[in-house]
Design an enzyme around this catalytic site. Structure first.
Site, PDB file in Angstrom:
ATOM      1  N   ASP A 344      32.163  44.056   7.678  1.00  0.00           N
ATOM      2  CA  ASP A 344      31.606  43.501   8.905  1.00  0.00           C
ATOM      3  C   ASP A 344      32.643  43.564  10.024  1.00  0.00           C
ATOM      4  O   ASP A 344      33.814  43.210   9.827  1.00  0.00           O
ATOM      5  CB  ASP A 344      31.193  42.042   8.646  1.00  0.00           C
ATOM      6  CG  ASP A 344      30.577  41.391   9.849  1.00  0.00           C
ATOM      7  OD1 ASP A 344      29.507  41.831  10.280  1.00  0.00           O
ATOM      8  OD2 ASP A 344      31.177  40.426  10.368  1.00  0.00           O
ATOM      9  N   GLU A 373      31.325  48.749   9.635  1.00  0.00           N
ATOM     10  CA  GLU A 373      30.619  48.477  10.880  1.00  0.00           C
ATOM     11  C   GLU A 373      31.676  48.686  11.960  1.00  0.00           C
ATOM     12  O   GLU A 373      32.536  47.817  12.156  1.00  0.00           O
ATOM     13  CB  GLU A 373      30.077  47.045  10.910  1.00  0.00           C
ATOM     14  CG  GLU A 373      29.273  46.757  12.159  1.00  0.00           C
ATOM     15  CD  GLU A 373      28.816  45.303  12.244  1.00  0.00           C
ATOM     16  OE1 GLU A 373      27.705  45.061  12.741  1.00  0.00           O
ATOM     17  OE2 GLU A 373      29.574  44.408  11.821  1.00  0.00           O
TER      18      GLU A 373
END
Length: 682
Positions: A344, A373
């Site tokens: 993330d 990400e």
């Protein structure tokens, strides 16, 4: 063995490994703090709490050995340091120096394997409300577990929430619904295998907390992107049947999924912690060594850098913080047997740190899948295409261009062709392959697929933020009516667009990711930021599942698995193959190759691509000798395509009620409005 030794003092122990380690005779405790003046180990049992000073400190590691202690022992730390009041009324001297020591607080070990207790914002100042770590026994019978080790090129990701997947599944025993055990029941595995996905990408399972603003509204952090303990599986997802521990249940889940040929990918959140900003709670890192664990603004050490939008930013430029992250990754791979990670806000991890180099050289992490990400909200935070070989990255350009092509017509045929070909202009550097891009139409963060074609605007009112939260630029279309509709024309348009989007995803080079529930027509009633909705809005609605859509998705994945040219390990170039044909031929419906003017057209919404056989594939299927032709029509009317020479067999028509019924085509074929057609030729 009794959890707590009868001895009054700690032995010297050793400064490694960090955390609490049981050796069969006692437990070694090791805690990093570069700026602490004194550290106390607090152990808990039925008789209460005992405080044992950690008198040894080696290279900023405080350590001690408790003879006779064993698994089940609950413990926490108290850490002493600068905390004198500031006479000018600006907090504490320590805060101005970047310290937030508070010797009154019980602090959770950053290396805790299991967390006991439940944090409550209403009683956070009550020391009896503390979270404690538990000493664990790592032993587990893996029964010869062998990871599936699916090649990245052959991978189809299924992004799922542990609870949401099985919470309402009628085939899962009620006591197991919404748990690790429930995710690995025969009913769930049967669904995964029916679809043909190869890896379950779980939303965060590391121990996390609910934010204060959510607790005040009676809501929770459903997604789990608010980690506190990076080594500990979240206990709220454990069924604990037969007294099984949280860790054992998680391992059993992994073992069962592996047996079914399914990999387990974890979404991990190393960019920030649940301690949030300067007004947040002191639970672990902040009270252990705030100045080391967090990035603090120069000249304003009583605040936090907030490159994550969550209040703080972990300082991976510090060697010990980087070590903690690397130790956690190795733990989940080596001890818990997971097969990879999705990071993330991964841009935060790479900024001014050695994270990428550390991962690249680690021998244990070489075999696992690494997905980034590739952005955050910090300086130079958009880093798509800038990760190293061996990494795959969430490709938001694929998401936006594919949506804009099919739903709003704001992207042209040239943009869609780039995405179908794997986004080489983004990822085709440093020897990277098409698998450097993870393609997706929807993900947990945003509309579901059904809502993407049912809502023009977000409807997040139930989140309690007056609909201000969530993305406002979604490239969505309500197909003529906002939300629920009974209009047959609207419903048919939505049906076709969902299938066209799914077909585009599975036909594209790169790694496809399917959001859990999109294959059964899941809706969130237009909420595109349902992070705080732990209810029927986010749980998969199996009772009303769209079986035809599920069959369609399974058929698409089956075609991707059948034809190697849909998952190539090299870039398409347009150069001639041994058959005397280009590896890719972009085709105009008039029956000729596309030219420059076609690519520049603002109106053209129909085109095709022919893929030559992929002789580099290691399989032995006869489909290695097959040409594929994919025809795309986003227009509102049927279009007739003049075909390349040969006899073509239609193998998929996304618009048809029986989409995989075969039809022979020779000179031309009609392609229905808002649809994708796939043909093959030997």
């Amino acid at each position: 063995m009794d959890p707590v030794s009868d001895r009054a003092d700690l032995e010297a122990g050793r400064p490694w490994p960090l955390g609490a380690s049981w050796d069969g005779h006692g437990v070694n405790f090791a805690l990093f703090s570069a700026h602490a003046a004194r550290v106390e180990l607090c152990v808990f049992d039925a008789d209460g709490m005992r405080t044992l000073p950690l008198r040894e400190c080696s290279d900023e590691i405080w350590h001690g050995y408790l003879a006779g202690a064993g698994p089940g022992l609950r413990y926490a730390y108290r850490v002493h340091g600068p905390e004198a009041p500031d006479p000018n009324g600006h907090g504490h001297y320590g805060h101005r120096q970047g310290h937030r020591f508070d010797s009154r607080r019980f602090l959770l070990d950053p290396y805790a394997r299991e967390v006991a207790g439940r944090f409550s914002w209403r009683t956070q100042s009550d020391q009896g409300n503390c979270l404690t770590a538990c000493v664990v026994d790592e032993a587990f019978d893996w029964e010869g577990d062998v990871p599936p080790a699916t090649a990245l090129a052959d991978t189809v990701l299924y992004e799922a929430h542990v609870k949401g997947c099985s919470r309402q599944h009628p085939g899962v025993p009620e006591v197991l619904r919404g748990t690790y055990a429930g995710l690995a029941t025969p009913a769930m595995i049967e669904h995964f295998q029916r679809l043909g996905v190869t890896a379950i990408n779980l939303l965060p399972v590391c121990h996390f907390l609910d934010e204060k603003h959510l607790a005040n509204k009676g809501l929770v952090n459903y997604w789990g992107y608010n980690s506190l303990a990076f080594f500990a599986p979240e206990p709220r997802y454990a069924a604990r049947i037969g007294g099984q521990s949280v860790i054992a249940e998680f391992k059993t889940m992994v073992r069962s999924l592996h047996t079914a040929g399914l990999e387990v990918i974890l979404d991990v959140v190393f960019n920030h912690t649940a301690e949030t900003d300067e007004a947040g709670p002191t639970l672990s890192f902040r009270g252990i060594d705030n100045l080391s664990y967090y990035l603090l603004p120069p000249g304003h050490l009583n605040h936090y850098e907030n490159f994550t939008g969550c209040g703080n930013t972990l300082n991976l430029a510090h060697p010990r913080v980087l070590q903690m992250v690397m130790d956690a990754l190795r733990y989940w791979v080596g001890i818990m047997h997971v097969d990879g990670f999705r990071f993330d806000l991964a841009a935060t991890l790479t900024r001014d740190s050695a994270f990428l180099a550390a991962v690249r050289q680690d021998p244990l992490l070489q075999r696992v899948k690494l997905i980034a990400e590739p952005w955050d909200i910090g300086p130079d935070g958009y880093r798509l295409g800038r990760f190293l070989p061996g990494w795959s990255e969430w490709n938001d350009r694929f998401r936006d261009d594919v949506r804009a092509f099919w739903l709003t017509h704001q992207a042209g045929v040239g943009q869609l062709a780039q995405r179908l070909a794997g986004s080489r202009e983004v990822f085709g550097v440093n020897g990277r392959a098409p698998q450097a891009g993870t393609n997706f139409i929807t993900a947990h963060d945003g509309f579901t697929l059904r809502d993407l074609v049912s809502y023009q605007k977000k409807h997040n009112e139930l989140n309690g933020e007056d609909n201000r939260d969530g993305h406002g630029h979604n490239h969505s279309s309500n197909c003529g009516e906002e939300g629920v509709s009974t209009d047959p024309a609207v419903l048919e348009r939505r049906r076709r667009l969902q299938r066209a989007l799914l077909a585009t995803l599975m036909l594209s080079q790169g790694v496809p990711m399917l959001q859990s529930g999109d294959e059964i027509g899941r809706t969130q009633a237009g909420n595109n930021n349902a992070y705080c909705q732990d209810n029927a809005m986010t749980w998969l609605d199996w009772k009303n599942a769209d079986a035809e859509l599920t069959d369609f998705v399974a058929g698409l994945i089956g075609l991707r698995r059948r034809f190697p040219q849909l998952r190539q390990r090299r870039w398409l170039t347009g150069e001639m193959t041994v058959e005397g044909q280009p590896d890719v031929l972009w085709w105009h419906p008039a029956g000729r190759p596309m030219d420059y003017a076609d690519w520049e057209s603002k109106k053209l919404g129909t085109f095709g691509l022919q893929l030559a056989p992929d002789r580099t594939d290691l399989g032995h299927s006869q489909d290695r000798e097959t040409f594929l032709l994919c025809l795309i029509n986003r227009d509102d009317n049927q279009t007739s395509f003049l075909l390349p020479a040969g006899v073509w067999q239609q193998i998929c028509d996304s618009s048809a009620q029986a989409p995989f019924a075969p039809h022979t085509r020779t000179i031309s074929t009609p392609v229905a409005a808002r649809s994708v057609q796939i043909l093959s030729r030997s």
